[in-house]
Design a protein around this motif. Structure first.
Motif, mmCIF file in Angstrom:
data_model
loop_
_atom_site.group_PDB
_atom_site.id
_atom_site.type_symbol
_atom_site.label_atom_id
_atom_site.label_comp_id
_atom_site.label_asym_id
_atom_site.label_seq_id
_atom_site.Cartn_x
_atom_site.Cartn_y
_atom_site.Cartn_z
ATOM 1 N N LEU A 127 17.035 34.569 45.955
ATOM 2 C CA LEU A 127 18.140 34.022 46.732
ATOM 3 C C LEU A 127 17.778 33.941 48.212
ATOM 4 C CD1 LEU A 127 21.069 33.074 46.912
ATOM 5 C CD2 LEU A 127 21.778 35.463 47.071
ATOM 6 N N VAL A 128 17.140 35.000 48.731
ATOM 7 C CA VAL A 128 16.717 34.979 50.134
ATOM 8 C C VAL A 128 15.715 33.854 50.366
ATOM 9 C CG1 VAL A 128 15.468 36.259 51.897
ATOM 10 C CG2 VAL A 128 17.203 37.409 50.527
ATOM 11 N N GLN A 129 14.764 33.709 49.428
ATOM 12 C CA GLN A 129 13.786 32.635 49.563
ATOM 13 C C GLN A 129 14.460 31.267 49.526
ATOM 14 O OE1 GLN A 129 10.665 33.138 50.280
ATOM 15 N NE2 GLN A 129 10.116 30.966 50.299
ATOM 16 N N GLN A 130 15.450 31.148 48.629
ATOM 17 C CA GLN A 130 16.179 29.881 48.529
ATOM 18 C C GLN A 130 16.958 29.598 49.815
ATOM 19 O OE1 GLN A 130 19.029 29.815 45.370
ATOM 20 N NE2 GLN A 130 19.624 27.703 45.711
ATOM 21 N N LEU A 131 17.601 30.630 50.355
ATOM 22 C CA LEU A 131 18.357 30.443 51.594
ATOM 23 C C LEU A 131 17.420 30.107 52.763
ATOM 24 C CD1 LEU A 131 20.966 33.337 51.301
ATOM 25 C CD2 LEU A 131 21.335 30.895 50.922
ATOM 26 N N ARG A 132 16.248 30.776 52.807
ATOM 27 C CA ARG A 132 15.290 30.461 53.854
ATOM 28 C C ARG A 132 14.791 29.021 53.721
ATOM 29 N NH1 ARG A 132 10.729 34.936 54.119
ATOM 30 N NH2 ARG A 132 10.043 33.494 55.773
ATOM 31 N N SER A 133 14.547 28.620 52.467
ATOM 32 C CA SER A 133 14.093 27.250 52.242
ATOM 33 C C SER A 133 15.161 26.253 52.653
ATOM 34 C CB SER A 133 13.715 27.067 50.768
ATOM 35 O OG SER A 133 13.339 25.740 50.497
ATOM 36 N N ARG A 134 16.418 26.560 52.310
ATOM 37 C CA ARG A 134 17.508 25.669 52.691
ATOM 38 C C ARG A 134 17.666 25.624 54.208
ATOM 39 N NH1 ARG A 134 22.708 27.439 49.441
ATOM 40 N NH2 ARG A 134 23.585 25.881 50.864
ATOM 41 N N ALA A 135 17.537 26.795 54.858
ATOM 42 C CA ALA A 135 17.665 26.826 56.319
ATOM 43 C C ALA A 135 16.520 26.046 56.972
ATOM 44 C CB ALA A 135 17.672 28.273 56.816
ATOM 45 N N ARG A 136 15.289 26.231 56.434
ATOM 46 C CA ARG A 136 14.146 25.506 56.988
ATOM 47 C C ARG A 136 14.328 23.998 56.796
ATOM 48 N NH1 ARG A 136 10.770 27.608 54.038
ATOM 49 N NH2 ARG A 136 10.256 29.402 55.333
ATOM 50 N N ARG A 193 17.146 22.402 56.365
ATOM 51 C CA ARG A 193 18.242 21.933 57.214
ATOM 52 C C ARG A 193 17.802 21.801 58.663
ATOM 53 N NH1 ARG A 193 22.566 18.779 57.291
ATOM 54 N NH2 ARG A 193 24.159 19.498 58.773
ATOM 55 N N LEU A 194 17.031 22.803 59.139
ATOM 56 C CA LEU A 194 16.570 22.764 60.519
ATOM 57 C C LEU A 194 15.602 21.602 60.720
ATOM 58 C CD1 LEU A 194 16.519 24.058 63.296
ATOM 59 C CD2 LEU A 194 14.691 25.567 62.499
ATOM 60 N N THR A 195 14.687 21.409 59.738
ATOM 61 C CA THR A 195 13.754 20.295 59.841
ATOM 62 C C THR A 195 14.491 18.962 59.853
ATOM 63 O OG1 THR A 195 12.080 21.609 58.674
ATOM 64 C CG2 THR A 195 11.743 19.222 58.777
ATOM 65 N N GLN A 196 15.490 18.872 58.991
ATOM 66 C CA GLN A 196 16.280 17.637 58.942
ATOM 67 C C GLN A 196 17.019 17.396 60.255
ATOM 68 O OE1 GLN A 196 19.185 17.692 55.819
ATOM 69 N NE2 GLN A 196 19.914 15.620 56.222
ATOM 70 N N LEU A 239 16.180 18.588 63.258
ATOM 71 C CA LEU A 239 15.220 18.245 64.301
ATOM 72 C C LEU A 239 14.732 16.801 64.147
ATOM 73 C CD1 LEU A 239 13.085 21.508 64.516
ATOM 74 C CD2 LEU A 239 14.742 20.671 66.167
ATOM 75 N N GLY A 240 14.460 16.403 62.886
ATOM 76 C CA GLY A 240 14.048 15.011 62.663
ATOM 77 C C GLY A 240 15.112 14.024 63.091
ATOM 78 N N HIS A 241 16.361 14.367 62.805
ATOM 79 C CA HIS A 241 17.463 13.482 63.212
ATOM 80 C C HIS A 241 17.564 13.392 64.730
ATOM 81 C CE1 HIS A 241 21.749 12.670 64.167
ATOM 82 N NE2 HIS A 241 21.619 11.773 63.201
ATOM 83 N N ASP A 242 17.443 14.563 65.399
ATOM 84 C CA ASP A 242 17.538 14.557 66.859
ATOM 85 C C ASP A 242 16.353 13.817 67.491
ATOM 86 O OD1 ASP A 242 19.835 15.978 66.588
ATOM 87 O OD2 ASP A 242 18.965 17.919 67.078
ATOM 88 N N ILE A 243 15.152 14.015 66.910
ATOM 89 C CA ILE A 243 13.978 13.302 67.436
ATOM 90 C C ILE A 243 14.149 11.797 67.269
ATOM 91 C CG2 ILE A 243 11.520 12.893 67.050
ATOM 92 C CD1 ILE A 243 11.247 15.872 66.401
ATOM 93 N N ALA A 244 14.671 11.387 66.111
ATOM 94 C CA ALA A 244 14.904 9.956 65.882
ATOM 95 C C ALA A 244 15.921 9.408 66.883
ATOM 96 C CB ALA A 244 15.384 9.721 64.454
ATOM 97 N N GLN A 245 16.971 10.200 67.167
ATOM 98 C CA GLN A 245 17.953 9.748 68.156
ATOM 99 C C GLN A 245 17.335 9.632 69.548
ATOM 100 O OE1 GLN A 245 21.400 12.346 67.867
ATOM 101 N NE2 GLN A 245 22.505 10.736 66.794
ATOM 102 N N LEU A 246 16.479 10.623 69.897
ATOM 103 C CA LEU A 246 15.819 10.553 71.200
ATOM 104 C C LEU A 246 14.895 9.337 71.292
ATOM 105 C CD1 LEU A 246 14.941 14.309 71.852
ATOM 106 C CD2 LEU A 246 16.670 12.932 73.011
ATOM 107 N N GLU A 247 14.143 9.080 70.212
ATOM 108 C CA GLU A 247 13.281 7.908 70.206
ATOM 109 C C GLU A 247 14.090 6.623 70.323
ATOM 110 O OE1 GLU A 247 10.103 7.636 70.386
ATOM 111 O OE2 GLU A 247 9.776 9.798 70.424
#
Length: 442
Positions: free
Chosen positions: A291-300, A302-305, A307-315
């Motif tokens: 469960l911890v691994q799953q939550l970490r994976s989901r958090a990673r 989500r964070l990657t998504q 950051l990608g969204h914010d980078i796309a907006q900045l671009e």
């Protein structure tokens, strides 16, 4: 025949065992002994018996149970074939008082003595079941079964209190399954009788001791399976009220899935078996890690998504003309300002030229109408006295000081008197134009 007695004088079967036919030197076999008992039992007739059903287990469509005497602790085991069960007019359950037609039966292979039921009918509730139902209604009315009063089980208890029989399978099941799920789990176990007269007082004493221990976070009361008669102690009112008054959460793990003493309703959590109690009280370390691994994976993810969204907006923002070439906006505005400045300068110049032309025209008109222009042509203005303009020669008799104003300045003159009129003067007086005037005209 209405009893199990055999006919007096009946000859036993030829293969039966006679006491005088066996000796330490020539003992009989177990199978021959069991066959002799079976042959003897088979001569007994059926009998109608009344009692309370204390056990009713269905296996393979057949029922294996126990029937207890309401007036004593005497009980018999019975077996009800599936064909007979289907013919029963109504459903039978544990705690019912019944009348059954039974015939004794002895199994040679296992040496078990039981009764086969050929007919059974329901006559009412048994005494024990009736008392339990009254107690159940009373406790429900008092709110002891209310889910709102049940305390939550801690996620990871520091110490698990366990009340169970000494060297029982229930204790082994709880310890083994709990340690498999969380190896660092700690127990404080107090052994108590799980049936009989000592069950209730010993269980209450153990519950009081564990409830007073500040390290114990949850208490498990566990017992293996058994017929309802042996589980009556866990429906005792004294034990139920002690469990309801405990400050520590209590888990009931009594019997098997089908067993349901009143302790299950009063306890904060019911477990179907001791094994199930271990699973509900202690979390699985493998599941928690997953469960911890799953939550970490989901958090990673989500964070990657994000950051990608914010980078796309900045671009996207950077790709806009105003941010890609900020000076272009200023250049366009500067050109517009220069154009407006030029237009403003031209407009001001034209207006100033027009105003200058109008001023010149006004100046020329004013000059044409001004007395100074007349004076510039050679005319003069004569003043006598206090600035009285001389309009008639008689106003300046001889000896009068006259101030003469010409185009450039004034001077003082003295009159010698009025002159005689000449033709030019007469013509001027008559409104004509003298020769000098004609010369001065453009």
């Amino acid at each position: 025949m209405t009893s199990f007695e055999t006919v007096e004088g009946q000859t036993p079967p030829p293969d039966s065992v006679h006491p005088r036919e066996s000796s330490p030197q020539a003992p009989t076999s177990v199978s021959r002994l069991n066959e002799t008992i079976r042959d003897f039992v088979q001569r007994w007739n059926s009998v109608w018996v009344e009692g309370e059903v204390t056990s009713w287990n269905v296996r393979g469509g057949h029922v294996f149970g126990r029937l207890k005497d309401a007036a004593s602790d005497a009980a018999i085991s019975f077996r009800l074939w599936s064909s007979t069960l289907q013919r029963l007019p109504e459903k039978i359950a544990v705690g019912d008082r019944v009348v059954a037609c039974v015939k004794p039966d002895y199994f040679v292979k296992s040496g078990d003595f039981t009764f086969t039921v050929s007919s059974m009918r329901h006559t009412g509730l048994g005494d024990h079941l009736e008392r339990l139902e009254r107690l159940r209604s009373q406790l429900r009315a008092e709110g002891l079964f209310d889910p709102a009063r049940k305390r939550p089980i801690p996620f990871l208890p520091h110490v698990v209190g366990l009340i169970t029989g000494e060297r029982s399978d229930a204790e082994k099941d709880v310890h083994r399954n709990a340690e498999l799920r969380w190896p660092q789990v700690r127990f404080r176990t107090i052994h108590a009788a799980v049936q009989g007269d000592r069950c209730v007082p010993e269980t209450i004493a153990a519950l009081s001791a564990l409830d007073a221990d500040p390290e114990v976070d949850v208490i498990v009361i566990a017992r293996g399976g058994g017929d309802p008669q042996t589980l009556l102690g866990f429906s005792d009112e004294r034990l139920l009220r002690a469990v309801a008054a405990a400050a520590t959460p209590v888990v009931s793990a009594i019997g098997h899935e089908n067993d349901h003493p009143l302790l299950d309703d009063v306890a904060d959590l019911r477990a179907s078996t001791p094994t199930d109690a271990a699973k509900k009280v202690v979390p699985d370390v493998a599941e928690q890690r997953a469960l911890v691994q799953q939550l970490r994976s989901r958090a990673r993810s989500r964070l990657t998504q994000r950051l990608g969204h914010d980078i796309a907006q900045l671009e996207q923002l950077r790709s806009r003309p105003v941010l890609r070439d900020p000076e272009s906006l200023l250049t366009g505005r500067a050109q517009e300002v220069w154009t407006l400045q030029s237009r403003g300068r031209d407009i001001v110049r034209r207006r100033m030229d027009a105003a200058a032309t109008a001023t010149a025209e006004l100046r020329a008109a004013l000059r044409a109408l001004s007395p100074g222009a007349t004076l510039a042509r050679g005319y003069a203005i004569a003043h006598v006295g206090e600035g009285v303009i001389v309009r008639d020669a008689s106003q300046a008799p001889a000896g009068t000081d006259v101030v003469v104003t010409v185009a450039r300045g004034s001077f003082l003159a003295r009159s010698d008197g009025e002159l005689a009129a000449d033709p030019g003067t007469a013509a001027a007086e008559a409104g004509g134009t003298s020769a000098e005037d004609r010369r001065m005209e453009p």
